[in-house]
Design a protein around this motif. Sequence first.
Motif, short mmCIF file in Angstrom:
data_model
loop_
_atom_site.label_atom_id
_atom_site.label_comp_id
_atom_site.label_asym_id
_atom_site.label_seq_id
_atom_site.Cartn_x
_atom_site.Cartn_y
_atom_site.Cartn_z
N GLY A 88 0.74 -1.11 0.12
CA GLY A 88 -0.04 0.06 0.07
C GLY A 88 0.97 1.20 0.01
O GLY A 88 1.97 1.18 0.39
N TYR A 89 0.23 2.49 -0.23
CA TYR A 89 0.72 3.51 -0.08
C TYR A 89 -0.31 4.77 -0.07
O TYR A 89 -1.58 4.32 -0.35
CB TYR A 89 1.64 4.07 -1.50
CG TYR A 89 0.54 4.54 -2.53
CD1 TYR A 89 0.76 6.29 -2.87
CD2 TYR A 89 -0.23 3.92 -3.36
CE1 TYR A 89 -0.22 6.70 -3.71
CE2 TYR A 89 -0.93 4.44 -4.58
CZ TYR A 89 -0.99 5.93 -4.58
OH TYR A 89 -1.93 6.56 -5.53
N GLY A 113 4.67 2.36 1.16
CA GLY A 113 5.33 3.60 0.77
C GLY A 113 5.44 4.51 2.13
O GLY A 113 5.14 4.09 3.17
N ASN A 114 5.78 5.86 1.82
CA ASN A 114 6.04 6.47 2.93
C ASN A 114 4.87 6.86 4.11
O ASN A 114 3.75 6.70 3.52
CB ASN A 114 6.36 7.95 2.72
CG ASN A 114 7.63 8.05 1.73
OD1 ASN A 114 8.25 7.08 1.28
ND2 ASN A 114 7.91 9.18 1.31
N THR A 224 8.41 -3.85 5.10
CA THR A 224 9.57 -2.97 4.40
C THR A 224 8.74 -1.76 3.91
O THR A 224 7.78 -1.72 3.49
CB THR A 224 9.81 -3.86 3.11
OG1 THR A 224 10.80 -4.95 3.40
CG2 THR A 224 10.75 -3.24 2.29
N VAL A 225 9.51 -0.71 4.17
CA VAL A 225 8.93 0.63 3.74
C VAL A 225 9.97 1.12 2.77
O VAL A 225 11.25 1.16 2.87
CB VAL A 225 9.02 1.69 5.10
CG1 VAL A 225 8.58 3.06 4.63
CG2 VAL A 225 8.22 1.10 6.15
N LEU A 226 9.30 1.61 1.60
CA LEU A 226 10.14 2.23 0.44
C LEU A 226 10.08 3.60 0.62
O LEU A 226 8.69 4.36 0.53
CB LEU A 226 9.50 1.58 -0.68
CG LEU A 226 9.68 0.01 -0.78
CD1 LEU A 226 8.95 -0.48 -2.29
CD2 LEU A 226 11.13 -0.38 -0.73
N GLY A 258 9.09 9.99 -5.60
CA GLY A 258 7.98 10.85 -4.87
C GLY A 258 7.06 9.99 -4.04
O GLY A 258 7.42 9.06 -3.50
N HIS A 259 5.96 10.52 -4.25
CA HIS A 259 4.80 9.90 -3.23
C HIS A 259 4.00 8.61 -3.78
O HIS A 259 3.61 7.79 -3.14
CB HIS A 259 3.57 11.11 -3.13
CG HIS A 259 2.72 10.62 -2.25
ND1 HIS A 259 2.62 10.45 -0.74
CD2 HIS A 259 1.16 10.32 -2.34
CE1 HIS A 259 1.38 10.17 -0.27
NE2 HIS A 259 0.55 10.05 -1.30
N PHE A 260 4.11 8.48 -5.06
CA PHE A 260 3.27 7.37 -5.78
C PHE A 260 4.07 6.33 -6.04
O PHE A 260 4.77 5.81 -6.95
CB PHE A 260 2.79 8.05 -7.17
CG PHE A 260 1.82 9.21 -6.94
CD1 PHE A 260 0.35 8.93 -6.63
CD2 PHE A 260 2.32 10.35 -7.14
CE1 PHE A 260 -0.53 10.10 -6.59
CE2 PHE A 260 1.25 11.48 -7.17
CZ PHE A 260 0.06 11.38 -6.64
#
Length: 280
Positions: A88-89, A113-114, A224-226, A258-260
Amino acid sequence: MVAVERNGSGPAVLCLHGWPGGPSDYRLLSPLLAAEADVVVPHLLGYADSFEPADAQRPPSDFGRDAQVRMLVELIDSLGLEQPVVVGYDVGATLAVTLGRTIPERLRGIVVGNTLAPSQFGACALDDDHRAEFWYQDFHQLSVCSQLCDGNPAAVRSYLQHFWSHWGNRSDAELTEELVEEYSRPGAFTAALNWYRSGSATLATALSLRGAAELPPPVQVPTTVLWGVQDPLYPRRFAESLDELFPQGSVRVLDGVGHFTPLEAAAEMAEAVRDFLQEK
């Protein structure tokens, strides 16, 4: 009724999209994993093919964090997904974290993601030098937001384009006409705002945690955080204390992303998922 896209076969990978996105957020990741995994992409409540015109008149809580997680647990049960890797993000990252707290024993791993550790919400999202980045979350509470955009394709395109161009940093992160059409259907834009109106988003969470005597518990699932360095919403300094949220986690810092995350770092996300799929 929840719409689902499914591609491939093998161990399950459950992919959760964000706002202002949809299931097409995984158009690059899904083909990378389909040869080795059962890639399941639900259309979250109120979005894409899960949207119904009556949704715009329903209470925001019907589309908030708790309702979405209940739906996802029911979906995991109904599809017979055993030990999925949850990806997810954005909205999807929040839901992945909540699933990790709700059914940790049923998940193989999490790739997101973040995102923020609970102790960082107030210090980051409410900082004077960063608070303005979350302006849209206040705007989404107002009826004028729906009045200006709902059912108006030109307004929807302009509004969503702001976020895709401001939050994204690589060419793969671009607003598509498919997404504009999904959000432009009468009632669809308002239904998507209900995530924010339900109090499920970053700013509302930060405010609710300010001064809280007890923070939400950590996620006891390997994660895992990308971390996309070019995400203006979640700068690199926000990654501090992620071990507090994910004691079994690791952070991979991605320059130029970036964010996506599923679009800007599809290959890196696929690699992180494979790491979990290959573990015995």
